[in-house]
Structure formats: C-alpha cells, structure tokens
Motif scaffolding. Structure first.
Motif, PDB file in Angstrom:
ATOM      1  N   TRP A   8       0.829  -1.202   0.000  1.00 32.61           N
ATOM      2  CA  TRP A   8       0.000   0.000   0.000  1.00 32.61           C
ATOM      3  C   TRP A   8       0.871   1.263   0.000  1.00 32.61           C
ATOM      4  O   TRP A   8       0.540   2.244  -0.654  1.00 32.61           O
ATOM      5  N   MET A   9       1.986   1.237   0.706  1.00 36.26           N
ATOM      6  CA  MET A   9       2.913   2.373   0.697  1.00 36.26           C
ATOM      7  C   MET A   9       3.438   2.628  -0.710  1.00 36.26           C
ATOM      8  O   MET A   9       3.452   3.756  -1.211  1.00 36.26           O
ATOM      9  N   LEU A  10       3.881   1.548  -1.349  1.00 37.91           N
ATOM     10  CA  LEU A  10       4.452   1.671  -2.686  1.00 37.91           C
ATOM     11  C   LEU A  10       3.394   2.110  -3.700  1.00 37.91           C
ATOM     12  O   LEU A  10       3.635   3.002  -4.524  1.00 37.91           O
ATOM     13  N   VAL A  11       2.232   1.510  -3.628  1.00 30.75           N
ATOM     14  CA  VAL A  11       1.151   1.837  -4.569  1.00 30.75           C
ATOM     15  C   VAL A  11       0.716   3.292  -4.396  1.00 30.75           C
ATOM     16  O   VAL A  11       0.412   3.982  -5.380  1.00 30.75           O
ATOM     17  N   SER A  12       0.698   3.783  -3.179  1.00 30.56           N
ATOM     18  CA  SER A  12       0.302   5.174  -2.927  1.00 30.56           C
ATOM     19  C   SER A  12       1.223   6.143  -3.657  1.00 30.56           C
ATOM     20  O   SER A  12       0.761   7.099  -4.304  1.00 30.56           O
ATOM     21  N   ALA A  13       2.527   5.892  -3.564  1.00 30.16           N
ATOM     22  CA  ALA A  13       3.495   6.762  -4.243  1.00 30.16           C
ATOM     23  C   ALA A  13       3.343   6.671  -5.756  1.00 30.16           C
ATOM     24  O   ALA A  13       3.390   7.687  -6.465  1.00 30.16           O
ATOM     25  N   ILE A  14       3.129   5.448  -6.253  1.00 27.15           N
ATOM     26  CA  ILE A  14       2.999   5.244  -7.700  1.00 27.15           C
ATOM     27  C   ILE A  14       1.738   5.926  -8.226  1.00 27.15           C
ATOM     28  O   ILE A  14       1.751   6.549  -9.291  1.00 27.15           O
ATOM     29  N   ILE A  15       0.647   5.817  -7.487  1.00 30.09           N
ATOM     30  CA  ILE A  15      -0.621   6.426  -7.921  1.00 30.09           C
ATOM     31  C   ILE A  15      -0.494   7.944  -8.024  1.00 30.09           C
ATOM     32  O   ILE A  15      -0.952   8.558  -8.991  1.00 30.09           O
ATOM     33  N   ILE A  16       0.138   8.550  -7.025  1.00 25.45           N
ATOM     34  CA  ILE A  16       0.302  10.008  -7.036  1.00 25.45           C
ATOM     35  C   ILE A  16       1.093  10.451  -8.261  1.00 25.45           C
ATOM     36  O   ILE A  16       0.705  11.392  -8.968  1.00 25.45           O
ATOM     37  N   VAL A  17       2.195   9.778  -8.521  1.00 26.52           N
ATOM     38  CA  VAL A  17       3.035  10.157  -9.658  1.00 26.52           C
ATOM     39  C   VAL A  17       2.308   9.892 -10.976  1.00 26.52           C
ATOM     40  O   VAL A  17       2.305  10.735 -11.881  1.00 26.52           O
ATOM     41  N   SER A  18       1.671   8.742 -11.083  1.00 23.90           N
ATOM     42  CA  SER A  18       1.013   8.356 -12.342  1.00 23.90           C
ATOM     43  C   SER A  18      -0.143   9.291 -12.679  1.00 23.90           C
ATOM     44  O   SER A  18      -0.241   9.798 -13.808  1.00 23.90           O
ATOM     45  N   ILE A  19      -1.036   9.512 -11.709  1.00 24.25           N
ATOM     46  CA  ILE A  19      -2.186  10.383 -11.960  1.00 24.25           C
ATOM     47  C   ILE A  19      -1.726  11.817 -12.243  1.00 24.25           C
ATOM     48  O   ILE A  19      -2.245  12.495 -13.126  1.00 24.25           O
ATOM     49  N   GLY A  20      -0.740  12.265 -11.484  1.00 22.75           N
ATOM     50  CA  GLY A  20      -0.231  13.621 -11.688  1.00 22.75           C
ATOM     51  C   GLY A  20       0.326  13.823 -13.077  1.00 22.75           C
ATOM     52  O   GLY A  20       0.092  14.867 -13.713  1.00 22.75           O
ATOM     53  N   LEU A  21       1.055  12.832 -13.574  1.00 16.80           N
ATOM     54  CA  LEU A  21       1.663  12.945 -14.898  1.00 16.80           C
ATOM     55  C   LEU A  21       0.632  12.791 -16.015  1.00 16.80           C
ATOM     56  O   LEU A  21       0.611  13.568 -16.968  1.00 16.80           O
ATOM     57  N   ILE A  22      -0.214  11.771 -15.888  1.00 13.01           N
ATOM     58  CA  ILE A  22      -1.120  11.429 -16.985  1.00 13.01           C
ATOM     59  C   ILE A  22      -2.350  12.344 -17.036  1.00 13.01           C
ATOM     60  O   ILE A  22      -2.725  12.842 -18.098  1.00 13.01           O
ATOM     61  N   VAL A  23      -2.965  12.577 -15.877  1.00 14.63           N
ATOM     62  CA  VAL A  23      -4.217  13.331 -15.843  1.00 14.63           C
ATOM     63  C   VAL A  23      -3.981  14.837 -15.794  1.00 14.63           C
ATOM     64  O   VAL A  23      -4.593  15.599 -16.545  1.00 14.63           O
ATOM     65  N   PHE A  24      -3.085  15.265 -14.909  1.00 15.44           N
ATOM     66  CA  PHE A  24      -2.903  16.704 -14.687  1.00 15.44           C
ATOM     67  C   PHE A  24      -1.663  17.281 -15.373  1.00 15.44           C
ATOM     68  O   PHE A  24      -1.462  18.500 -15.356  1.00 15.44           O
ATOM     69  N   GLU A  25      -0.839  16.400 -15.955  1.00 14.31           N
ATOM     70  CA  GLU A  25       0.392  16.835 -16.627  1.00 14.31           C
ATOM     71  C   GLU A  25       1.228  17.746 -15.721  1.00 14.31           C
ATOM     72  O   GLU A  25       1.766  18.777 -16.138  1.00 14.31           O
ATOM     73  N   ALA A  26       1.301  17.358 -14.457  1.00 13.33           N
ATOM     74  CA  ALA A  26       2.020  18.153 -13.462  1.00 13.33           C
ATOM     75  C   ALA A  26       3.520  17.896 -13.548  1.00 13.33           C
ATOM     76  O   ALA A  26       3.958  16.830 -14.010  1.00 13.33           O
ATOM     77  N   PRO A  27       4.333  18.837 -13.103  1.00 16.52           N
ATOM     78  CA  PRO A  27       5.793  18.615 -13.069  1.00 16.52           C
ATOM     79  C   PRO A  27       6.136  17.455 -12.141  1.00 16.52           C
ATOM     80  O   PRO A  27       5.555  17.330 -11.047  1.00 16.52           O
ATOM     81  N   ILE A  28       7.057  16.620 -12.566  1.00  8.82           N
ATOM     82  CA  ILE A  28       7.408  15.441 -11.781  1.00  8.82           C
ATOM     83  C   ILE A  28       8.002  15.818 -10.431  1.00  8.82           C
ATOM     84  O   ILE A  28       7.850  15.102  -9.435  1.00  8.82           O
ATOM     85  N   GLN A  29       8.649  16.982 -10.359  1.00  9.84           N
ATOM     86  CA  GLN A  29       9.283  17.387  -9.104  1.00  9.84           C
ATOM     87  C   GLN A  29       8.249  17.545  -7.985  1.00  9.84           C
ATOM     88  O   GLN A  29       8.451  17.051  -6.873  1.00  9.84           O
ATOM     89  N   ILE A  30       7.146  18.231  -8.277  1.00 14.46           N
ATOM     90  CA  ILE A  30       6.135  18.455  -7.237  1.00 14.46           C
ATOM     91  C   ILE A  30       5.422  17.154  -6.884  1.00 14.46           C
ATOM     92  O   ILE A  30       5.011  16.946  -5.735  1.00 14.46           O
ATOM     93  N   LEU A  31       5.302  16.245  -7.841  1.00 18.06           N
ATOM     94  CA  LEU A  31       4.662  14.957  -7.562  1.00 18.06           C
ATOM     95  C   LEU A  31       5.527  14.111  -6.639  1.00 18.06           C
ATOM     96  O   LEU A  31       5.018  13.425  -5.747  1.00 18.06           O
ATOM     97  N   MET A  32       6.835  14.160  -6.846  1.00 16.25           N
ATOM     98  CA  MET A  32       7.752  13.447  -5.957  1.00 16.25           C
ATOM     99  C   MET A  32       7.676  14.031  -4.540  1.00 16.25           C
ATOM    100  O   MET A  32       7.699  13.295  -3.546  1.00 16.25           O
ATOM    101  N   PHE A  33       7.572  15.345  -4.459  1.00 12.80           N
ATOM    102  CA  PHE A  33       7.469  15.992  -3.157  1.00 12.80           C
ATOM    103  C   PHE A  33       6.184  15.575  -2.437  1.00 12.80           C
ATOM    104  O   PHE A  33       6.197  15.241  -1.243  1.00 12.80           O
ATOM    105  N   ILE A  34       5.069  15.564  -3.164  1.00 12.37           N
ATOM    106  CA  ILE A  34       3.798  15.154  -2.567  1.00 12.37           C
ATOM    107  C   ILE A  34       3.863  13.695  -2.121  1.00 12.37           C
ATOM    108  O   ILE A  34       3.338  13.327  -1.056  1.00 12.37           O
ATOM    109  N   SER A  35       4.523  12.851  -2.902  1.00 13.97           N
ATOM    110  CA  SER A  35       4.672  11.436  -2.536  1.00 13.97           C
ATOM    111  C   SER A  35       5.459  11.296  -1.240  1.00 13.97           C
ATOM    112  O   SER A  35       5.134  10.455  -0.382  1.00 13.97           O
ATOM    113  N   MET A  36       6.500  12.113  -1.092  1.00  9.66           N
ATOM    114  CA  MET A  36       7.274  12.094   0.155  1.00  9.66           C
ATOM    115  C   MET A  36       6.386  12.436   1.350  1.00  9.66           C
ATOM    116  O   MET A  36       6.415  11.747   2.380  1.00  9.66           O
ATOM    117  N   ILE A  37       5.598  13.491   1.218  1.00  6.51           N
ATOM    118  CA  ILE A  37       4.727  13.911   2.316  1.00  6.51           C
ATOM    119  C   ILE A  37       3.693  12.824   2.628  1.00  6.51           C
ATOM    120  O   ILE A  37       3.364  12.564   3.791  1.00  6.51           O
TER     121      ILE A  37
END
Length: 461
Positions: free
Chosen positions: A16-45
């Motif tokens: 669940w920990m791993l999937v949570s980080a993957i989901i944040i990065v995947s949705i951020g990139l694919i759906v919102f086209e967000a910068p990967i840097q901020i997605l990594m930061f959100i995953s850390m938090i």
C-alpha cells in the motif's frame, strides 16, 4: 538505520505504501500533466503517516529523508558541471565545429550507425553518458535534423552509443559502483557484460544501418545551407575549437575525477570562447551561467544552439533531491524487502531469478529516480538469492547494468530521463522505441538466465 521503536511492514502495508506513491506520480503525470518534481514531493509527504504508523518519530523520518537526499550532492555537482560544459563548448565553437564538418562529411544513409559508433567511442573514452549526450549528442542532433532524419531516431542512436560506454568503460561511475555493491571485481564485471552487450550492440548497429538506408538523399538543402552558413559566419571553426575535447578525454583517460575533468575542459572552452571566438569575458561568463542565447531568426539554429549553462540543470537537481528522499523513505522502512521476501524462497531457477532482478532493477529505478539508487537497492536485495543459487557476483552486477543502467534514459521522471530529453530536445516517448541497445540487452540477459549459458557459478563445496 534500524531503530528499536519501529516495526517492519507487512506485505500488504508495504504494498500500500508503494502503490500510494505510484498512484500520485502516475495520476499527476497522466491526468494533470504536473511537473514530476512536485509529484515526488507530494509522494514524500504522503509516506510520512505510513512511517509514523510503523513507529518512526518525526525526527527519524526527517533523518531518513535528509540522509538519502544528501546523496544528490555529488551527481548534482556533476550536473551543474555538465551544464557549464555545454554552454562553454557552444561558445568556444566546439559543438558548432562538430556539426559543421559532420554535415560536410556524413552521408544520410550511414548517419545513424555513424552516430552510434561516434557516441560509443566518446562515451568509452570519457566514461560518462551524460557528458557524451551533452556534447557529441547535441552535435549529432544538429546534423541529423539538418539531414531530415526524425529526431527520435537520431536520439535513439545517440543514447544507445552513450550508454554503451557508460556500461563498458572502466572510467564510468556506474560500472565501478555496481560490482562494488554486489561484491565483484571491476574487470571481471566488464568482461562478463560482453556476453550480453556485444550481441545487443551488433543487432542495434544492423537495425540503425537498415533504417538509415531509407533516408538516402532526404537532406533539406535549405536547412543545411542556412545552418552551415550561420556557423561559418558566427564562429571561427577548425582545430582550435576541438582542443577542449582533447583536454577532457586526456584527463579522463588519466583517471582524473570526472568533476575536475569537466571543470577544466569547461575552463579551456571558456578561454577559447574569449580569446579565439572573441566573445568577451562578460558574455562568456553569462553563457556559463545561463546558457548560450541566440535569436538568429533561423529555426534550426535557434533550436540547436540555445541551450546549456548552470541554470539549465536546476530542475533536474530538484528532481534528484525529491526522488532520493522518496527512495530513502521506502528503503528505510524496508518496503522492498517486505515485498521480495514474500516470494524469494520460491525462486529456484536462474531464468526466474534474472527476470525478477530485471523487474526489481526497473522498479527501483522508477521509485528512486536514479541509476545509483537502483544499483544499490537491486544489488542489496537480490544478492542473497544469487548466493543461495551459487551464482557469482558478476552475474548479478551484469543483470543490473543490463536493465538499470541501460534503462536510465527510458523512464521520463528519472534524472537520466529528464536530462536526456531536455538536453536533446526530444520527449522520452519519442525516442524510447529507438533505444535499441537498452531494449535488446535485457532480452539477451534473460535468454542467458533461462538457458544457463554464461551464468558462472561457485563450486557448491
């Protein structure tokens, strides 16, 4: 670091920990086209509550993040150095000279295989894929664009050549790191990689030759003429602009540290820009900081030369920090160990072991965003299983290099992926299908795992 107050995660908790980080990065990139840097930061938090749930204190969580993020210092300095080098070598006329004479001498039919060979030679001599991509790669992109060859295909040839050297050169940091992690020997490791890399390289060369034959005589005469005229009128071309290349190769061949070598080669390039190209001290220093700027009105010129500089690498360094922080949190909590432990005892055949190692290498590469992180984690996690099957360490280090090192440029949010796409000006998805060496080498490695060929073993006694 282990603490008495924390507990190990269960398989489901780790998943669940791993999937949570993957989901944040995947949705951020694919759906919102967000910068990967901020997605990594959100995953850390997002992972902080999970770590607290295992018994970690805020202080221990912070220590895990900072300890891992500190590992970005060395590659970060290398990145800044490469950014300065690119700017210096454009201003010095080094890159323009390579582009100009490349256009004058290289046939469109054999351009791709020539690019593969040229970048391979530069990378083996220097031991750095990033340095090769940032210098020889930029030059070959300019030539390829002028010859009418699709940018993705040219980038694939550049990357294949650059990472061939990153694997096979004894000067490469990844080539030195991987056998160290697995307990092997450097020269044995390089020799063992020949079994997978050479067949994959030859197949790649044949494919690039075949593709190149389709581009006979397609050069855009107008583009070529506009580019060569601009280069010859703006820069003093010839032997002197090539001096920085000679200096860099000489330093690296003499086993000088990469950072020192790149700095010196950049300084030599800056001196050539000041005294030979007559750019002036102020303009040259600005180029080293913010990159070469040009508004020629010629699209191909502006797209090729407007790059480099220290500031061009800042976004990548931010990614390194957050990716390593995220990877450090997952490593500290033992997430990957918990996932692998659930099936490790069922691995009894070399084919299965090689396949799992390839998957783990790609997974840790995607999670940590760094080849270094992937090499260390994959080597640490998989070594006990290789030892149990009496397989020598060069088998493990080879599989890691075949997948993790080669795959660095294939994942968009890794340091290598962002650097490559930014430097060459080509999206990862555009060049990925043409990175034949990176795609073929793991298949050759898996073939050896299934058949047992070249899988050296200890004596069971």
């Amino acid at each position: 670091m282990k603490y008495d107050n924390v507990k190990k995660p269960t398989f489901l908790y780790a998943l669940w920990m791993l999937v949570s980080a993957i989901i944040i990065v995947s949705i951020g990139l694919i759906v919102f086209e967000a910068p990967i840097q901020i997605l990594m930061f959100i995953s850390m938090i997002t992972l902080i509550p999970f770590m607290l749930g295992l018994g970690y204190t805020y202080k221990q969580v912070r220590k895990a993040m900072i300890s891992s993020m500190s590992k970005a210092l060395h590659p970060g300095i290398i990145l800044l150095s490469v950014g300065i080098l690119i700017g210096a070598w454009i201003a010095s006329g080094t890159v323009p000279t390579l582009i100009y004479y490349g256009l004058e001498t290289i046939s469109p039919r054999f351009f791709l295989v020539t690019t593969l060979l040229f970048c391979s030679i530069v990378s083996v001599a220097t031991g750095t894929s990033w340095g090769t991509i940032g210098t020889a790669g930029i030059a070959m992109m300019g030539i390829g664009t002028s010859l009418g060859i699709p940018m993705g295909i040219t980038a694939g040839a550049i990357i294949s050549g650059a990472y061939f050297g990153d694997k096979m050169s004894p000067l490469s940091d990844t080539t030195n790191l991987t056998p160290t992690v697995t307990g092997g020997n450097l020269l044995t490791h390089i020799k063992h990689m020949l079994w997978t890399t050479v067949p994959a390289y030859l197949i790649s060369a044949v494919i690039f030759t075949f593709i190149g034959l389709q581009y006979s005589g397609v050069a855009d005469a107008g583009n070529v003429s506009a580019l060569t005229v601009y280069l010859s009128e703006t820069f003093h071309l010839g032997i002197i602009p090539l001096i920085p290349i000679v200096v860099l190769i000489a330093l690296l061949l003499n086993k000088k540290p990469p950072i020192t070598s790149i700095f010196i080669a950049s300084a030599v390039g800056a001196l050539v820009a000041i005294f030979y190209q007559q750019f002036g001290i102020s303009r040259t220093l600005n180029i080293l900081y913010s990159g070469y700027e040009v508004e020629s009105g010629i699209e191909i010129v502006d797209s090729l030369l407007q790059r480099g500089g220290l500031t061009s690498m800042l976004e990548l360094i931010v990614l390194f920090l957050f990716a390593l922080g995220l990877g450090g949190m997952l490593a500290e909590t033992g997430v990957l160990e918990a996932l692998i432990a659930s099936f490790a005892d069922n691995i009894q055949h070399t084919g299965t072991l090689v396949l799992v190692t390839i998957i783990v290498s790609y997974a840790t590469l995607a999670i940590g965003g760094s080849i270094y992180f992937s090499s260390v984690m994959s080597g640490t996690l998989m070594k006990p299983i290789f030892d149990r099957l009496y397989l020598r360490p060069e088998n493990l280090s080879r599989v890691i290099e075949d997948s993790s090192t080669q795959g660095g440029a294939l994942i968009p949010w890794t340091g290598s992926g962002i650097y490559t796409a930014t430097t060459l000006g080509v999206a990862t998805g555009t060049y990925l299908p043409f990175c034949f060496l990176a795609l073929i080498t793991p298949l050759v490695s898996l073939f050896y795992g299934i058949t047992g060929l070249t899988m050296t073993k200890y004596e069971e006694s």
